[in-house]
Design a protein around this motif. Structure first.
Motif, PDB file in Angstrom:
ATOM      1  N   ALA A  48       0.917  -1.427   0.142  1.00 54.82           N
ATOM      2  CA  ALA A  48       0.104   0.111   0.090  1.00 54.82           C
ATOM      3  C   ALA A  48       1.004   1.375  -0.187  1.00 54.82           C
ATOM      4  CB  ALA A  48      -0.742  -0.014   1.328  1.00 54.82           C
ATOM      5  N   ARG A  49       2.154   1.219   0.600  1.00 54.14           N
ATOM      6  CA  ARG A  49       3.008   2.354   0.411  1.00 54.14           C
ATOM      7  C   ARG A  49       3.762   2.483  -1.010  1.00 54.14           C
ATOM      8  NH1 ARG A  49       4.049   0.082   5.677  1.00 54.14           N
ATOM      9  NH2 ARG A  49       5.934  -0.954   4.938  1.00 54.14           N
ATOM     10  N   SER A  50       3.652   1.699  -1.799  1.00 61.66           N
ATOM     11  CA  SER A  50       4.268   1.760  -3.051  1.00 61.66           C
ATOM     12  C   SER A  50       3.320   2.671  -3.950  1.00 61.66           C
ATOM     13  CB  SER A  50       4.313   0.505  -3.879  1.00 61.66           C
ATOM     14  OG  SER A  50       4.749   0.646  -5.260  1.00 61.66           O
ATOM     15  N   ARG A  51       4.089   3.416  -4.978  1.00 63.20           N
ATOM     16  CA  ARG A  51       3.119   4.107  -6.028  1.00 63.20           C
ATOM     17  C   ARG A  51       3.324   3.531  -7.291  1.00 63.20           C
ATOM     18  NH1 ARG A  51       1.165   5.177  -1.962  1.00 63.20           N
ATOM     19  NH2 ARG A  51       0.813   6.911  -0.712  1.00 63.20           N
ATOM     20  N   HIS A  52       3.725   2.469  -7.481  1.00 57.12           N
ATOM     21  CA  HIS A  52       3.793   2.016  -8.815  1.00 57.12           C
ATOM     22  C   HIS A  52       2.130   1.876  -9.513  1.00 57.12           C
ATOM     23  CE1 HIS A  52       4.551  -0.684 -12.179  1.00 57.12           C
ATOM     24  NE2 HIS A  52       5.787  -0.739 -11.947  1.00 57.12           N
ATOM     25  N   PRO A  53       2.156   2.515 -10.618  1.00 58.77           N
ATOM     26  CA  PRO A  53       1.013   2.548 -11.294  1.00 58.77           C
ATOM     27  C   PRO A  53       0.116   1.355 -11.553  1.00 58.77           C
ATOM     28  CG  PRO A  53       2.683   3.084 -13.052  1.00 58.77           C
ATOM     29  CD  PRO A  53       3.338   2.968 -11.563  1.00 58.77           C
ATOM     30  N   VAL A  54       0.788   0.106 -11.644  1.00 67.32           N
ATOM     31  CA  VAL A  54       0.217  -1.132 -11.901  1.00 67.32           C
ATOM     32  C   VAL A  54      -0.822  -1.559 -10.680  1.00 67.32           C
ATOM     33  CG1 VAL A  54       1.729  -2.656 -10.927  1.00 67.32           C
ATOM     34  CG2 VAL A  54       0.326  -3.371 -12.749  1.00 67.32           C
ATOM     35  N   LEU A  55      -0.514  -0.939  -9.564  1.00 65.29           N
ATOM     36  CA  LEU A  55      -1.350  -1.045  -8.213  1.00 65.29           C
ATOM     37  C   LEU A  55      -2.851  -0.724  -8.576  1.00 65.29           C
ATOM     38  CD1 LEU A  55       1.509  -0.931  -5.579  1.00 65.29           C
ATOM     39  CD2 LEU A  55       0.059  -2.967  -6.264  1.00 65.29           C
ATOM     40  N   ALA A  56      -2.957   0.555  -9.326  1.00 66.85           N
ATOM     41  CA  ALA A  56      -4.032   1.165  -9.651  1.00 66.85           C
ATOM     42  C   ALA A  56      -4.977   0.227  -9.930  1.00 66.85           C
ATOM     43  CB  ALA A  56      -3.948   2.209 -10.678  1.00 66.85           C
ATOM     44  N   TYR A  57      -4.768  -0.863 -10.658  1.00 76.05           N
ATOM     45  CA  TYR A  57      -5.660  -2.074 -11.223  1.00 76.05           C
ATOM     46  C   TYR A  57      -6.182  -2.753 -10.006  1.00 76.05           C
ATOM     47  CZ  TYR A  57      -3.776  -0.818 -15.875  1.00 76.05           C
ATOM     48  OH  TYR A  57      -3.622  -0.098 -17.045  1.00 76.05           O
ATOM     49  N   SER A  58      -5.436  -2.680  -8.940  1.00 69.04           N
ATOM     50  CA  SER A  58      -5.934  -3.486  -7.738  1.00 69.04           C
ATOM     51  C   SER A  58      -6.385  -2.758  -6.598  1.00 69.04           C
ATOM     52  CB  SER A  58      -4.903  -4.430  -7.238  1.00 69.04           C
ATOM     53  OG  SER A  58      -3.976  -4.065  -6.814  1.00 69.04           O
ATOM     54  N   GLY A  59      -6.809  -1.394  -7.090  1.00 68.86           N
ATOM     55  CA  GLY A  59      -7.225  -0.553  -5.844  1.00 68.86           C
ATOM     56  C   GLY A  59      -6.071   0.228  -5.224  1.00 68.86           C
ATOM     57  N   GLY A  60      -4.816   0.057  -5.372  1.00 69.40           N
ATOM     58  CA  GLY A  60      -3.826   0.657  -4.726  1.00 69.40           C
ATOM     59  C   GLY A  60      -3.043  -0.086  -3.870  1.00 69.40           C
ATOM     60  N   SER A  61      -3.089  -1.491  -3.602  1.00 67.75           N
ATOM     61  CA  SER A  61      -2.514  -2.319  -2.884  1.00 67.75           C
ATOM     62  C   SER A  61      -2.961  -3.860  -3.050  1.00 67.75           C
ATOM     63  CB  SER A  61      -2.703  -1.968  -1.375  1.00 67.75           C
ATOM     64  OG  SER A  61      -3.969  -2.296  -0.858  1.00 67.75           O
TER      65      SER A  61
END
Length: 506
Positions: A112-125
């Motif tokens: 959840a502390r990462s800002r990698h854009p691919v995490l947007a596909y899983s709601g941020g974490s």
């Protein structure tokens, strides 16, 4: 006849069904159990060898009873995020981490502390249940085993490997649980490096196939194990509840599939990407090209009810039926108790693995029926809270189809429908996962052109259950209490969970 074999690997066992596509009916189903072990609080493990043994037992029994027919296609659906660490030849190096295992909560927080854009596909974490946090945990706590691991995969991938000899991940699981970028078709090594597992992509199945795509023909060894005389095509499957969307024919936006089991899963698709705060997703192309899949649900649901009846009250099936009958006589809110369902954390809308269950308002005058009734209400309120968040996000919900444990527990079904305040369809075929897997098998075998056609070919009508609007009004009041109790107890829940983790690991 065009016969299709659907495999549903659930938490407690595998169910196998044979579907006649031309007659549009299930010819038969069989089930075989396997155990779960809980070596520590919050941990849950299973043996992959037990999955394979149970599959053979159930399949051979089914096919023997049906006269050893030839099968055109096979497809498996499994629990998501049940993670196997193994050698490339499929030999497991340790027990599999079951989906509900929440030992990787700290690793989930780290994603959840990462800002990698691919995490947007899983709601941020990533959730603590998922493959990546579990791989992170193994890298930190069992580094020698992590280094020895040649393949990290899920139950689905391991089963498909045993069936075909090919490692091929499902685009659904990879997109929803592994941070696979289904838009560009790749993993992001930079994200894995940031999370402390820089070589994880090299340990994952190297082929990612869409749901319904052919994986390979069934191997001769696997055919003998399943009791088949021929070697049909094995089609790529996916997450058990998600594959149920094909069985329920709920692929269009505005349609929601809600499956009640050990957990509850709410699933729907969107036509375009949009924020779904509090949910998981939206996942691009996870099930179908050009659609965005959204997942919500409860980690603990039927498992809470089973825990009360079996573990706490030590009841058998008949005793459970008597308990339900007694609990059904209590009106909504009539016990004076309020239960929170976070026994293994919360999946949505809070996305918090550190929340814990509670029963409030206890007195010496309460009995087993009152406790069980409160637990049923708590699980139903959690489902209502999910739909409340959908309303807040402006996501249409014009049709709800449900299956699973609801069909076997009328008290739970009524409580859920009344808490939602919406009509719910209950299909005549109770195991939508097996039906959906058979639809995917038909796609992989080339018997239908796509998943839309497969869903139309296998779905069956059912009954519509209408809500009691007076009961719904009372549930609306209880939902306010549920939300208030969650907010008030959350800090204490997190402290208790952290203390348990600290004491367990010390």
């Amino acid at each position: 006849m065009a016969l299709l074999l659907g495999l549903d690997f659930g938490t407690g066992g595998v169910r196998v069904g044979l579907f006649d596509l031309e007659a549009r009916r299930m010819l038969g189903e069989r089930e075989a159990d396997y155990p779960t072990r809980h070596p520590r609080p919050g941990w849950a493990e299973q043996s992959p060898a037990d999955w394979w043994e149970a599959l053979g037992k159930a399949s051979r029994a089914l096919l023997r009873d049906l006269g050893q027919p030839e099968v055109a296609g096979i497809c498996a659906a499994t629990t998501a995020s049940t993670v196997v660490a193994c050698r490339r030849d499929g030999t497991p190096l340790r027990p599999a981490l079951l989906w509900m295992d929440c030992r990787a909560a700290a690793e989930s927080d780290r994603t959840a502390r990462s800002r990698h854009p691919v995490l947007a596909y899983s709601g941020g974490s990533d959730a603590a249940e998922w493959l990546v946090p579990k791989a992170m945990w193994l890298a930190a706590h069992e580094p020698a085993l992590y280094a020895e691991t040649q393949v990290f995969c899920e139950c689905l991938d391991w089963v498909n490997f045993r069936l075909t000899g090919r490692w091929a991940g499902s685009r659904m699981n990879a997109t929803c649980k592994w941070n696979w970028d289904s838009v560009t078709g790749r993993f992001h090594d930079a994200l894995f490096a940031e999370l402390g597992v820089p070589d994880l992509a090299a340990k994952l199945p190297d082929a990612i196939l869409p749901v319904g795509a052919p994986v390979a023909a069934l191997s001769g060894e696997a055919a003998a194990h399943l009791g088949l005389a021929n070697r049909p095509i094995v089609a790529q499957g996916g997450i058990d509840a998600h594959i149920g969307m094909v069985g329920a024919n709920t692929l269009e936006p505005g349609e929601v599939l809600m499956i009640g089991g050990t957990s509850v899963v709410h699933l729907f698709q969107l036509d375009a990407e949009r924020p779904v705060t509090g949910f998981w997703g939206p996942y691009p192309h996870a099930l179908e090209d050009g659609r965005w899949l959204v997942e919500a649900g409860q980690v603990s649901a039927g498992s809470v009810l089973s825990w009360f009846s079996r573990e706490i009250f030590a009841l058998d099936g008949a005793g459970h039926d008597e308990l339900c009958a007694a609990a059904a006589k209590i009106p909504v809110g009539g016990s004076g108790l309020l239960a929170l369902d976070y026994f293994m954390g919360n999946r949505t809308p809070y996305r918090d693995p550190h929340l814990r269950g509670a029963v409030l308002g206890l007195s010496l005058g309460h009995d087993r029926a009152a406790l069980y009734h409160a637990a049923v209400e708590g699980v139903a309120l959690a489902s209502a809270n999910v739909l409340k968040r959908m309303d807040e996000l402006g996501i249409a919900c014009r049709r709800i189809v449900t299956s699973g444990g609801y069909s076997r527990n009328p008290l739970w079904l009524k409580a859920t429908v009344d808490a939602l305040g919406r009509a719910v369809e209950l299909p005549s075929r109770t195991n939508l996962t097996i039906v959906g897997a058979c639809g995917c098998a038909a796609t992989g075998a080339g018997l239908v052109p796509d998943l839309q056609a497969a869903a139309r070919a296998v779905a069956a009508p059912g009954e519509t259950v209408e809500p009691d609007l007076a009961a719904h009004a009372r549930y609306r009041e209880l939902l306010g209490d549920y939300l208030e109790a969650t907010e008030l107890l959350a800090p204490l829940s997190r402290r208790l969970a952290a203390r348990q983790t600290r004491d367990t690991n010390s």
